[in-house]
Design a protein around this motif. Structure first.
Motif, PDB file in Angstrom:
ATOM      1  N   GLU A  63       9.474   6.362   1.502  1.00 47.16           N
ATOM      2  CA  GLU A  63       9.058   6.895   0.207  1.00 47.16           C
ATOM      3  C   GLU A  63       9.246   5.854  -0.892  1.00 47.16           C
ATOM      4  O   GLU A  63      10.275   5.177  -0.960  1.00 47.16           O
ATOM      5  CB  GLU A  63       9.882   8.144  -0.125  1.00 47.16           C
ATOM      6  CG  GLU A  63       9.483   8.812  -1.420  1.00 47.16           C
ATOM      7  CD  GLU A  63      10.279  10.072  -1.678  1.00 47.16           C
ATOM      8  OE1 GLU A  63       9.907  10.832  -2.585  1.00 47.16           O
ATOM      9  OE2 GLU A  63      11.280  10.303  -0.960  1.00 47.16           O
ATOM     10  N   LEU A  64       8.232   5.739  -1.743  1.00 45.02           N
ATOM     11  CA  LEU A  64       8.357   4.922  -2.941  1.00 45.02           C
ATOM     12  C   LEU A  64       9.238   5.661  -3.944  1.00 45.02           C
ATOM     13  O   LEU A  64       8.931   6.792  -4.341  1.00 45.02           O
ATOM     14  CB  LEU A  64       6.981   4.672  -3.552  1.00 45.02           C
ATOM     15  CG  LEU A  64       6.956   3.994  -4.923  1.00 45.02           C
ATOM     16  CD1 LEU A  64       7.402   2.544  -4.819  1.00 45.02           C
ATOM     17  CD2 LEU A  64       5.572   4.091  -5.549  1.00 45.02           C
ATOM     18  N   ILE A  76      11.932   1.145  -2.054  1.00 43.25           N
ATOM     19  CA  ILE A  76      11.460   2.020  -0.985  1.00 43.25           C
ATOM     20  C   ILE A  76      12.659   2.618  -0.257  1.00 43.25           C
ATOM     21  O   ILE A  76      13.648   1.924   0.005  1.00 43.25           O
ATOM     22  CB  ILE A  76      10.587   1.243   0.025  1.00 43.25           C
ATOM     23  CG1 ILE A  76       9.467   0.476  -0.691  1.00 43.25           C
ATOM     24  CG2 ILE A  76      10.036   2.183   1.090  1.00 43.25           C
ATOM     25  CD1 ILE A  76       8.461   1.346  -1.402  1.00 43.25           C
ATOM     26  N   LYS A  77      12.550   3.894   0.099  1.00 46.25           N
ATOM     27  CA  LYS A  77      13.611   4.551   0.861  1.00 46.25           C
ATOM     28  C   LYS A  77      13.105   4.895   2.252  1.00 46.25           C
ATOM     29  O   LYS A  77      12.052   5.536   2.399  1.00 46.25           O
ATOM     30  CB  LYS A  77      14.072   5.827   0.157  1.00 46.25           C
ATOM     31  CG  LYS A  77      15.233   6.538   0.852  1.00 46.25           C
ATOM     32  CD  LYS A  77      15.698   7.741   0.043  1.00 46.25           C
ATOM     33  CE  LYS A  77      16.921   8.397   0.674  1.00 46.25           C
ATOM     34  NZ  LYS A  77      17.387   9.556  -0.122  1.00 46.25           N
ATOM     35  N   ASP A  78      13.836   4.473   3.262  1.00 47.87           N
ATOM     36  CA  ASP A  78      13.555   4.852   4.642  1.00 47.87           C
ATOM     37  C   ASP A  78      14.168   6.233   4.864  1.00 47.87           C
ATOM     38  O   ASP A  78      15.391   6.387   4.876  1.00 47.87           O
ATOM     39  CB  ASP A  78      14.159   3.825   5.598  1.00 47.87           C
ATOM     40  CG  ASP A  78      13.794   4.084   7.057  1.00 47.87           C
ATOM     41  OD1 ASP A  78      13.655   5.265   7.427  1.00 47.87           O
ATOM     42  OD2 ASP A  78      13.677   3.116   7.823  1.00 47.87           O
ATOM     43  N   LEU A  79      13.339   7.247   5.040  1.00 41.66           N
ATOM     44  CA  LEU A  79      13.835   8.615   5.144  1.00 41.66           C
ATOM     45  C   LEU A  79      14.495   8.895   6.489  1.00 41.66           C
ATOM     46  O   LEU A  79      15.178   9.917   6.640  1.00 41.66           O
ATOM     47  CB  LEU A  79      12.692   9.600   4.891  1.00 41.66           C
ATOM     48  CG  LEU A  79      12.046   9.497   3.509  1.00 41.66           C
ATOM     49  CD1 LEU A  79      10.899  10.486   3.366  1.00 41.66           C
ATOM     50  CD2 LEU A  79      13.071   9.711   2.397  1.00 41.66           C
ATOM     51  N   ASP A  80      14.309   8.026   7.460  1.00 39.23           N
ATOM     52  CA  ASP A  80      15.012   8.171   8.735  1.00 39.23           C
ATOM     53  C   ASP A  80      16.457   7.716   8.620  1.00 39.23           C
ATOM     54  O   ASP A  80      17.381   8.392   9.085  1.00 39.23           O
ATOM     55  CB  ASP A  80      14.299   7.371   9.825  1.00 39.23           C
ATOM     56  CG  ASP A  80      12.973   7.982  10.232  1.00 39.23           C
ATOM     57  OD1 ASP A  80      12.887   9.225  10.275  1.00 39.23           O
ATOM     58  OD2 ASP A  80      12.019   7.235  10.496  1.00 39.23           O
ATOM     59  N   VAL A  98       3.554   2.094   3.109  1.00 36.13           N
ATOM     60  CA  VAL A  98       4.575   3.135   3.212  1.00 36.13           C
ATOM     61  C   VAL A  98       3.934   4.491   2.948  1.00 36.13           C
ATOM     62  O   VAL A  98       3.075   4.643   2.077  1.00 36.13           O
ATOM     63  CB  VAL A  98       5.739   2.897   2.225  1.00 36.13           C
ATOM     64  CG1 VAL A  98       6.491   1.631   2.592  1.00 36.13           C
ATOM     65  CG2 VAL A  98       5.270   2.844   0.777  1.00 36.13           C
ATOM     66  N   GLU A  99       4.336   5.476   3.732  1.00 34.71           N
ATOM     67  CA  GLU A  99       3.863   6.856   3.610  1.00 34.71           C
ATOM     68  C   GLU A  99       5.067   7.773   3.708  1.00 34.71           C
ATOM     69  O   GLU A  99       5.855   7.674   4.648  1.00 34.71           O
ATOM     70  CB  GLU A  99       2.845   7.165   4.711  1.00 34.71           C
ATOM     71  CG  GLU A  99       2.555   8.630   4.954  1.00 34.71           C
ATOM     72  CD  GLU A  99       2.075   9.370   3.725  1.00 34.71           C
ATOM     73  OE1 GLU A  99       2.676  10.415   3.396  1.00 34.71           O
ATOM     74  OE2 GLU A  99       1.113   8.904   3.085  1.00 34.71           O
ATOM     75  N   ARG A 100       5.209   8.678   2.730  1.00 33.34           N
ATOM     76  CA  ARG A 100       6.421   9.496   2.666  1.00 33.34           C
ATOM     77  C   ARG A 100       6.480  10.567   3.752  1.00 33.34           C
ATOM     78  O   ARG A 100       7.571  11.029   4.101  1.00 33.34           O
ATOM     79  CB  ARG A 100       6.561  10.137   1.292  1.00 33.34           C
ATOM     80  CG  ARG A 100       5.468  11.102   0.920  1.00 33.34           C
ATOM     81  CD  ARG A 100       5.545  11.497  -0.560  1.00 33.34           C
ATOM     82  NE  ARG A 100       4.493  12.407  -0.959  1.00 33.34           N
ATOM     83  CZ  ARG A 100       4.611  13.728  -0.943  1.00 33.34           C
ATOM     84  NH1 ARG A 100       5.744  14.281  -0.542  1.00 33.34           N
ATOM     85  NH2 ARG A 100       3.617  14.497  -1.325  1.00 33.34           N
ATOM     86  N   ILE A 102       0.863  -1.181   0.000  1.00 32.03           N
ATOM     87  CA  ILE A 102       0.000   0.000   0.000  1.00 32.03           C
ATOM     88  C   ILE A 102       0.899   1.231   0.000  1.00 32.03           C
ATOM     89  O   ILE A 102       1.741   1.378   0.887  1.00 32.03           O
ATOM     90  CB  ILE A 102      -0.923   0.037   1.231  1.00 32.03           C
ATOM     91  CG1 ILE A 102      -1.790  -1.222   1.307  1.00 32.03           C
ATOM     92  CG2 ILE A 102      -1.803   1.290   1.202  1.00 32.03           C
ATOM     93  CD1 ILE A 102      -2.555  -1.341   2.630  1.00 32.03           C
ATOM     94  N   VAL A 103       0.728   2.101  -0.984  1.00 30.30           N
ATOM     95  CA  VAL A 103       1.487   3.347  -1.050  1.00 30.30           C
ATOM     96  C   VAL A 103       0.548   4.480  -0.659  1.00 30.30           C
ATOM     97  O   VAL A 103      -0.393   4.802  -1.379  1.00 30.30           O
ATOM     98  CB  VAL A 103       2.072   3.576  -2.454  1.00 30.30           C
ATOM     99  CG1 VAL A 103       2.843   4.896  -2.487  1.00 30.30           C
ATOM    100  CG2 VAL A 103       2.991   2.417  -2.841  1.00 30.30           C
TER     101      VAL A 103
END
Length: 588
Positions: free
Chosen positions: A148-149, A163-167, A34-36, A10-11
């Motif tokens: 983020e996708l 997917i990128k983990d922004l943390d 995932v939610e940006r 689910i994006v």
């Protein structure tokens, strides 16, 4: 980070994505969301939750938590039009009109007959954290914000997303059978070449979320107040405001006020002018207020040309975006997720063939189109209200002032003007009394077997609902007895867990046939024999008046409480008929 393999990706972590997560969890489908953004919405955005949406959330055990904190029915049953909240001029603080809304007042009994759920109201800034809590409780390791996708591709085996983990700035790949794009149209649809069709860029809307004490100017049963005065020269220019709670009624602490600029107006982004503008619109020059957030959005009424591209499904704002009037955005989004979730579950369990998923677009796009058109219509109808009162854009201020003086005058012409305005403003029941639009929609094609019957009448103004068990329509609600308690006919499908075959007192042959179908297709098919004496009792005859079949007939209800098929009477080969029906509905 390790790559992940999961049935559904689910994006998007807004109302649509979080609802999708809740529904899939209840159906036993593992997923990865995932939610940006780092958190849920910081904007009030949508707030009205109509009866059909509350039925969906009730089916999944979410509705009661909204009723506990949302607007009480007594505090949302009226919409009003006023010249201003304050002011001491001859035309200030005057009420032009009020309308019963959202099932309030004299509408309450009819709305209660047609649904087990009253509508509710809870702004998205508070609703999304509540949905997130429900989603994380059901799937604690599946909900991931601040991710983020980046890219994705699909093949015959599934969808493969980076997917990128922004943390942490790390990347990983999710391998999923299917992807739900609930990203508001930001990424996935564009990457797939999906086109949004319809008018856009019409007006620049400004929404200001603020805190203020308006208790002496607000009415306890009012949810929405429209400002319409000579200075504003039109409903959207003067503004519309809604109470945002968290205390409801006249003691609401927060409000949101929407008004328009033309897209080419250079003042539209001058946020330093917002507080003076609010005070001016409200005619409260000394009002103490705290602006919580100012948001700009462009008015549009657009629909995706495709809801499905291979293994990717668009839902919510990714599929349809429209004006806020009638409150259809979030409601349609949650109902998209509801339609898709049970189908994904059925395919992933091998209860149905993948072709069942093709019915998502066939069913939901026609509803999306209707709702986009309806929202645009009700938005523009406010200009008709302006004309009905006598407000004409471009008139000199003195002429506009005279219009309002004439409206309130104790003269025969004043009486005529008020009567004309009442006739015109009543057409806005298309927005505030859209009972049939909200629960009477149907699917002409899809995971169903038409029976050749004529569709029931539809109120062209969307208010009068005609219940029917015709295939494609929502199952009519009736209270029935079971195990010494009252349940709704909607409760028969449980939490979207099963198909239900509703039969009457002479329905034994259908029950026998159902056992054959269960074994053949490996599915759960629940029998509900509703009679005067049980096991499901219709002692008041309410269901008998709605069912549109005789005692030997049958109605097949899908897990989402839409009718898949019906036989108005008995059949010479019930097992053969049900086998044919399930072969069609499940694409097998």
């Amino acid at each position: 980070m390790h790559d992940i393999t999961v049935p559904v990706l689910i994006v998007g972590g807004g109302g649509c994505g979080l609802s999708s997560s809740i529904f899939l969890s209840e159906l036993g489908v593992e997923h990865h969301l995932v939610e940006r953004h780092s958190g849920t919405s910081h904007l009030p955005k949508a707030h009205y939750l109509n009866q059909r949406t509350m039925e969906v959330l009730r089916q999944y055990g979410v509705a009661d938590s909204i009723y506990e904190v949302g607007t009480k029915p007594k505090n949302m049953g009226k919409t009003r039009w006023v010249t201003s909240l304050g002011g001491d001029g001859e035309l200030d603080g005057r009420t032009l009109f009020s309308m019963e809304s959202f099932g309030g007042g004299s509408l309450e009994a009819k709305y209660a007959v047609d649904s087990p759920c009253p509508s509710s109201n809870y702004p998205q800034i508070r609703l999304e954290p509540l949905l997130r809590e429900h989603a994380e409780r059901r799937a604690p390791t599946s909900i991931h914000f601040n991710r983020e996708l980046l890219t994705f591709e699909q093949d015959d085996d599934g969808v493969h997303a980076l997917i990128k983990d922004l943390d942490t700035q790390e990347t990983y790949t999710v391998h999923a059978k299917y992807l739900i794009a609930a990203d508001g149209g930001k990424t996935v649809g564009n990457a797939l070449g999906v086109k949004m069709e319809g008018p856009s860029g019409l007006l620049d809307m400004v929404s200001t979320h603020f805190t203020a004490d308006l208790s002496q100017y607000w009415e306890d049963d009012v949810l929405i107040t429209w400002l319409l005065n000579p200075e504003g020269a039109g409903s959207w220019a003067s503004g519309a405001m809604a109470a945002m709670g968290p205390t409801w009624g006249k003691n609401s602490e927060e409000f949101v006020l929407h008004f328009t600029f033309r897209p080419d107006d250079p003042a539209r982004f001058d946020e330093e002018a917002i507080v003076p503008r609010l005070r001016e619109l409200l005619k409260l020059p000394d009002l103490e207020l705290e602006v919580r957030h100012v948001s700009h959005w462009i008015l549009e009424g657009v629909l995706a040309d495709k809801y499905q591209v291979g293994r990717v499904f668009l839902a919510g704002d990714a599929a349809h975006r429209h004006p806020p009037t009638t409150g259809l955005g979030l409601n349609t989004a949650i109902q998209d997720a509801h339609n898709l979730a049970w189908k994904l579950a059925a395919v992933l369990r091998d209860d149905a063939a993948p072709a069942l998923l093709d019915t998502y677009e066939a069913e939901r796009r026609v509803v999306g189109m209707r709702n986009v058109d309806w929202a645009m219509f009700t938005f523009l109808n406010h200009l008709v209200i302006d004309s009905g009162i006598g407000v004409i854009p471009g008139q000199p201020l003195e002429a506009q002032i005279q219009v309002f003086r004439d409206y309130f005058s104790d003269t025969p012409m004043g009486e005529t003007r008020r009567a004309r305005a009442a006739e015109v403003i009543n057409t806005q029941r298309t927005e505030f009394q859209a009972h049939d639009l909200e629960i009477g929609f149907s699917y002409p094609n899809g995971a169903l077997v038409p029976d050749g019957s004529e569709a029931p009448p539809r109120d062209p103004l969307g208010s009068v609902y005609f219940p029917t068990t015709r295939p494609g329509h929502r199952l009519p609600h009736a209270w029935i007895g079971h195990s010494e308690e009252q349940i709704s006919t909607h409760d028969l499908t449980e939490n979207c867990a099963c198909f239900v075959l509703i039969v009457g007192s002479e329905g034994e042959a259908w029950a026998t046939a159902a056992a054959v179908v269960e074994e053949k297709f490996g599915i759960r098919l629940k029998i509900a024999q509703i009679t005067e004496s049980g096991p499901f009792t219709d002692s008041q005859g309410t269901w008998a008046a709605l069912r549109q079949i005789d005692d030997s007939g049958a109605i097949l209800v899908r897990p989402d409480n839409h009718v898949a098929w019906r036989s108005t009477s008995g059949n010479a080969d019930p097992a053969g008929e049900l086998t044919r029906v399930f072969g069609t509905v499940l694409a097998r």
